[in-house]
Design a protein around this motif. Structure first.
Motif, mmCIF file in Angstrom:
data_model
loop_
_atom_site.group_PDB
_atom_site.id
_atom_site.type_symbol
_atom_site.label_atom_id
_atom_site.label_comp_id
_atom_site.label_asym_id
_atom_site.label_seq_id
_atom_site.Cartn_x
_atom_site.Cartn_y
_atom_site.Cartn_z
ATOM 1 N N GLN A 507 0.833 -1.194 0.000
ATOM 2 C CA GLN A 507 0.000 0.000 0.000
ATOM 3 C C GLN A 507 0.872 1.250 0.000
ATOM 4 O O GLN A 507 2.071 1.184 0.278
ATOM 5 C CB GLN A 507 -0.962 0.008 1.182
ATOM 6 C CG GLN A 507 -0.359 0.111 2.556
ATOM 7 C CD GLN A 507 -1.433 0.229 3.626
ATOM 8 O OE1 GLN A 507 -2.388 1.001 3.484
ATOM 9 N NE2 GLN A 507 -1.301 -0.536 4.687
ATOM 10 N N LEU A 508 0.262 2.370 -0.357
ATOM 11 C CA LEU A 508 0.964 3.643 -0.461
ATOM 12 C C LEU A 508 0.546 4.563 0.671
ATOM 13 O O LEU A 508 -0.637 4.658 1.009
ATOM 14 C CB LEU A 508 0.660 4.319 -1.801
ATOM 15 C CG LEU A 508 1.031 3.530 -3.062
ATOM 16 C CD1 LEU A 508 0.626 4.310 -4.308
ATOM 17 C CD2 LEU A 508 2.526 3.215 -3.097
ATOM 18 N N ILE A 528 6.060 3.395 -0.042
ATOM 19 C CA ILE A 528 5.647 2.001 -0.186
ATOM 20 C C ILE A 528 5.683 1.309 1.172
ATOM 21 O O ILE A 528 6.712 1.329 1.867
ATOM 22 C CB ILE A 528 6.569 1.260 -1.167
ATOM 23 C CG1 ILE A 528 6.545 1.957 -2.541
ATOM 24 C CG2 ILE A 528 6.170 -0.202 -1.302
ATOM 25 C CD1 ILE A 528 7.695 1.540 -3.439
ATOM 26 N N LEU A 529 4.567 0.692 1.545
ATOM 27 C CA LEU A 529 4.483 -0.145 2.733
ATOM 28 C C LEU A 529 4.221 -1.580 2.284
ATOM 29 O O LEU A 529 3.379 -1.810 1.414
ATOM 30 C CB LEU A 529 3.357 0.315 3.663
ATOM 31 C CG LEU A 529 3.665 1.428 4.671
ATOM 32 C CD1 LEU A 529 4.107 2.712 3.990
ATOM 33 C CD2 LEU A 529 2.444 1.695 5.553
ATOM 34 N N ILE A 530 4.949 -2.527 2.844
ATOM 35 C CA ILE A 530 4.772 -3.948 2.524
ATOM 36 C C ILE A 530 4.309 -4.672 3.772
ATOM 37 O O ILE A 530 4.906 -4.520 4.842
ATOM 38 C CB ILE A 530 6.077 -4.574 2.001
ATOM 39 C CG1 ILE A 530 6.505 -3.893 0.695
ATOM 40 C CG2 ILE A 530 5.920 -6.081 1.775
ATOM 41 C CD1 ILE A 530 7.827 -4.396 0.141
ATOM 42 N N GLY A 531 3.225 -5.431 3.640
ATOM 43 C CA GLY A 531 2.688 -6.160 4.783
ATOM 44 C C GLY A 531 2.458 -7.617 4.457
ATOM 45 O O GLY A 531 2.169 -7.974 3.313
ATOM 46 N N GLY A 532 2.597 -8.489 5.457
ATOM 47 C CA GLY A 532 2.352 -9.912 5.237
ATOM 48 C C GLY A 532 3.230 -10.776 6.115
ATOM 49 O O GLY A 532 4.042 -10.272 6.908
ATOM 50 N N PHE A 560 5.953 -3.027 6.918
ATOM 51 C CA PHE A 560 7.245 -2.347 6.961
ATOM 52 C C PHE A 560 7.197 -1.115 6.064
ATOM 53 O O PHE A 560 6.789 -1.191 4.899
ATOM 54 C CB PHE A 560 8.378 -3.261 6.498
ATOM 55 C CG PHE A 560 9.724 -2.583 6.506
ATOM 56 C CD1 PHE A 560 10.317 -2.219 7.704
ATOM 57 C CD2 PHE A 560 10.388 -2.281 5.318
ATOM 58 C CE1 PHE A 560 11.551 -1.570 7.721
ATOM 59 C CE2 PHE A 560 11.616 -1.637 5.328
ATOM 60 C CZ PHE A 560 12.200 -1.283 6.529
ATOM 61 N N CYS A 561 7.597 0.030 6.628
ATOM 62 C CA CYS A 561 7.658 1.285 5.861
ATOM 63 C C CYS A 561 9.024 1.365 5.191
ATOM 64 O O CYS A 561 10.055 1.528 5.864
ATOM 65 C CB CYS A 561 7.451 2.476 6.789
ATOM 66 S SG CYS A 561 5.952 2.383 7.789
ATOM 67 N N THR A 562 9.047 1.257 3.878
ATOM 68 C CA THR A 562 10.298 1.052 3.151
ATOM 69 C C THR A 562 11.143 2.309 2.985
ATOM 70 O O THR A 562 12.352 2.228 2.796
ATOM 71 C CB THR A 562 10.012 0.485 1.754
ATOM 72 O OG1 THR A 562 9.314 1.481 0.985
ATOM 73 C CG2 THR A 562 9.165 -0.779 1.836
ATOM 74 N N GLY A 563 10.505 3.489 3.001
ATOM 75 C CA GLY A 563 11.237 4.722 2.699
ATOM 76 C C GLY A 563 11.366 4.989 1.214
ATOM 77 O O GLY A 563 11.843 6.041 0.806
ATOM 78 N N ASP A 564 10.927 4.036 0.377
ATOM 79 C CA ASP A 564 10.927 4.224 -1.077
ATOM 80 C C ASP A 564 9.584 4.791 -1.516
ATOM 81 O O ASP A 564 8.540 4.481 -0.932
ATOM 82 C CB ASP A 564 11.179 2.896 -1.794
ATOM 83 C CG ASP A 564 12.594 2.384 -1.582
ATOM 84 O OD1 ASP A 564 13.531 3.190 -1.693
ATOM 85 O OD2 ASP A 564 12.755 1.188 -1.273
#
Length: 720
Positions: A507-508, A528-532, A560-564
């Motif tokens: 998600q953004l 970009i946030l990645i979850g799972g 996780f908040c990627t910083g990208d």
């Protein structure tokens, strides 16, 4: 010249005639085959435009920011792994039972080693290598079990940390499997780390046992042993010598073979073995430290199982017939996951290094064969830096061809690009024109996976065309077990990293300061946030503020908040467009994306590598440049500037000439004027992990580069 102009239309006509005849001959069989086979959704049929439009992800809630999930994960996550294989030790034991006698890990024999003096007086070691020698799956399983038992006999306890500080080789994976079997927490450290970073990782993890190689023990580890008071045992993977003298009191040095013999004799250790649970820590992976001191990422067995299951779903037709070439650092999450995927399918893994990968590699003696030529892998992972090198080297060879050869190559190249866009194959061009280039990687590569950094469109197109295989771009981080997104193998669009894997969601998040919002048109944008289940457990022994990048939602899912910064396209594909830490605000208030500037400038043939730098107190950008040797020397000759490479790089005239040349590149790409470097510093030496200026994945270490070029920064900013 006049003759070339006269022959050019004739050669073009001849080429098209040959292609037309071939197309006509193969037209009817192709039609028959297309009638009897019905293309499935997601197959490689259709034009590039059609493939690129196919949905790869969808928003679960219908909102522009997501979360986005892979279309195929509407069903329950399905993998080729059998039910119940929920830890890494179970996964490997299952594969070893299925394929006990199949080749598992291969190492090339070193026949001879010679010193070769270069024209500049430098001496390089050159190797003559023989064939690969293989360990079967059963032999690897036995070796791992014995090593684990031996470590237990030496006092290593379950759920305690043990470090591996070693190059990529078969013994690395054997040691890792031993740790997984006996539930030892494996602490991974890059073999190129400097003394302070090694000492920091070993002290922070409080290890009592470390696994290393003889070379690293003598050149890096020995000097900092006094700083690691808890260390008791060093296990050296090499076979010689049999005795070790001169080490600090309280530290015992053992050969790996001796520890395995100890484990084979110790039945008690095997009986007392307590296999891990899915929630137990498998790896504490220290990052390469692009932003400072390396951080240890805590990764559980279930995290890695989810990550490798998600990644492998995007690799078509994986089976025990595949061969993978391992040469990237196993302390990097990309390589570790790639090799764990391979062993879960029963593939062969042959080991290599960047210095011995190809026939032209730096450590291969002229006339000898590189590892890829001997192994002939079908699967390969690479970082963009290595692909960029291959691209530039081949294009340099093309420039050296005679006129007829070069014209034929460019005709075939452009023709194949057109056919790929239409969804057609080009077997005639592949066989007649690109076979020799394809043979650089052994000639059998069917999938190339790129990760670690953005891959330029030009390099991706080149690899697709000349190596006759799809290049999948992936996006993931250590904190997400390397999993996030991977492009579909049939999607030849460039600049994008595909849709979310089946193991996670994307998600953004709005970043107002940088001007990125999920409501942006035509594409939603944001952090970009990645979850799972592949999102890891956090940072090891880290204060609470460093854990802020990890979030948990109301459903208990970790993010996780990627910083990208990314944007989501209509088909659900992700494109990386910026990075928060790479954004610098200039004195007049303009924002400059350093990563964007570097990506544009690296497309210039004169540039092998570049780091853009900007100070917020200044009004312009500067840069450090590693020039391409061939083009750099040609430029010096063109303007009659003489001297050695060092002297040329320190020449103000050459700085001005290179700056003028690369300035034309960003202008053509429509960068803003304030984004173009006004001054540059030329570097005579390449940036390698050994210099400490880039990570093992060849990402720039901005802090170290700033320190290294501090005097030049002051000079370029007028002494401020």
């Amino acid at each position: 010249m006049k003759l070339q102009e006269d022959l050019s239309p004739l050669l073009l006509l001849l080429f098209h005639c040959v292609v037309s005849v071939y197309t006509f001959i193969t037209f009817l069989p192709a039609c028959v085959l297309s009638w009897v086979s019905t293309p499935e959704a997601g197959s490689d049929y259709g034009s590039e435009g059609d493939r690129a439009k196919r949905a790869k992800a969808h928003s679960l809630l219908g909102r522009p920011e997501g979360p986005y999930r892979a279309v195929s994960s509407l069903k329950e996550l399905v993998t080729s792994l059998q039910p119940g294989l929920d830890t890494l030790d179970k996964m490997f034991e299952y594969t070893a039972r299925r394929f006990p006698n199949r080749d598992c890990l291969g190492t090339r024999e070193v026949i001879s080693e010679e010193d070769e003096e270069q024209c500049d007086g430098k001496v390089y070691k050159k190797l003559v290598l023989g064939e690969y020698h293989w360990l079967s799956y059963q032999e690897v399983l036995t070796a791992a079990a014995q090593l684990g038992g031996g470590l237990a006999s030496l006092g290593q306890h379950p759920k305690n940390n043990i470090a591996i500080f070693c190059e990529t080789r078969a013994e690395w994976i054997i040691a890792a499997q031993a740790c997984f079997m006996y539930n030892f927490r494996l602490v991974t450290l890059y073999s190129t780390l400097g003394g302070p970073a090694i000492a920091h990782g070993l002290k922070e993890a409080q290890v009592t046992h470390v696994i290393t190689s003889r070379e690293l023990l003598e050149t890096r580890l020995r000097a900092i042993l006094i700083e690691v008071p808890r260390l008791q045992h060093i296990i050296v993977v090499d076979s010689a010598p049999t005795s070790w003298l001169g080490y600090p009191h309280g530290i015992s040095v053992h050969n790996m073979a001796a520890v395995q013999k100890l484990g084979a004799r110790s039945e008690a250790a095997a009986r007392e073995r307590k296999p891990p649970l899915p929630s137990d820590v498998a790896v504490i992976m220290y990052t390469s430290g692009s932003t400072g001191i390396p951080k240890g990422v805590i990764i559980s067995h279930s995290n890695l199982i989810a990550g490798i299951a998600g990644i492998s779903e995007r690799i078509p037709n994986m089976c025990e017939e595949d061969t993978y070439i391992g040469y990237l650092p196993l302390a990097h999450v990309l390589e570790l996951c790639a090799e764990l995927i391979c062993v879960s399918y029963g593939c062969r893994i042959g080991y290599s290094s960047p210095q011995t990968l190809a026939d032209q590699s730096t450590k291969i003696k002229k006339g000898s064969r590189g590892d890829a030529s001997v192994l002939r892998p079908t699967l390969m992972a690479a970082v963009p830096e290595i692909m960029d090198r291959i691209y530039k080297n081949v294009m340099n060879k093309v420039e050296e061809m005679n006129w007829a050869q070069r014209t034929l190559f460019l005709l075939a190249y452009n023709y194949k690009l057109e056919q790929l866009a239409k969804g057609n194959s080009t077997p005639l061009c592949d066989k007649l024109v690109f076979r020799k280039i394809r043979s650089l990687l052994g000639g059998r590569t069917r999938i190339l996976l790129s990760g670690g950094a953005p891959l330029s469109a030009a390099t991706q197109r080149f690899m697709n065309v000349c190596f006759c295989c799809p290049v999948g771009q992936g996006y993931g981080l250590t904190e997400t077990c390397g999993a996030g997104t991977i492009s579909e193998y049939w999607d030849y669009s460039t600049g994008r990293v595909g849709g979310p894997l089946v193991c996670c969601e994307v998600q953004l998040k709005d970043w107002v300061e940088g001007g990125y919002r999920s409501t942006d048109k035509p594409h939603p944008r944001g952090e970009i946030l990645i979850g799972g289940p592949n999102v890891t457990m956090g940072y090891y022994r880290s204060e609470a503020k460093k854990q802020d990048d990890f979030l948990e939602d109301e459903n208990g899912q970790r993010w996780f908040c990627t910083g990208d910064i990314g944007e989501i396209h209509e088909d659900g594909c992700l494109k990386i467009i910026d990075r928060k830490k790479d954004l610098v605000k200039l004195q007049a208030g303009e924002y400059v994306s350093l990563g964007k500037v570097e990506a544009v400038l690296k497309s210039c043939p004169l540039v092998d590598n570049i780091c853009a730098y900007a100070n917020s107190d200044e009004s312009y950008v500067i840069g450090f440049v590693v020039p391409n040797q061939k083009h750099f020397l040609a430029l010096a000759e063109q303007y009659d500037v003489r001297g050695s490479r060092n002297e040329l790089c320190n020449s103000e005239t050459m700085e001005e000439l290179v700056l003028k040349a690369i300035t034309e590149t960003p202008l053509a790409a429509q960068l803003e004027r304030f984004e173009i470097p006004r001054k540059i510093r030329l570097s005579p030496d390449p940036w390698t992990p050994e210099t400490g200026l880039v990570t093992d994945a060849y990402k720039l270490k901005r802090k170290e580069l700033k320190t290294h070029y501090l005097k030049d920064i002051e000079r370029m900013y007028g002494g401020k």
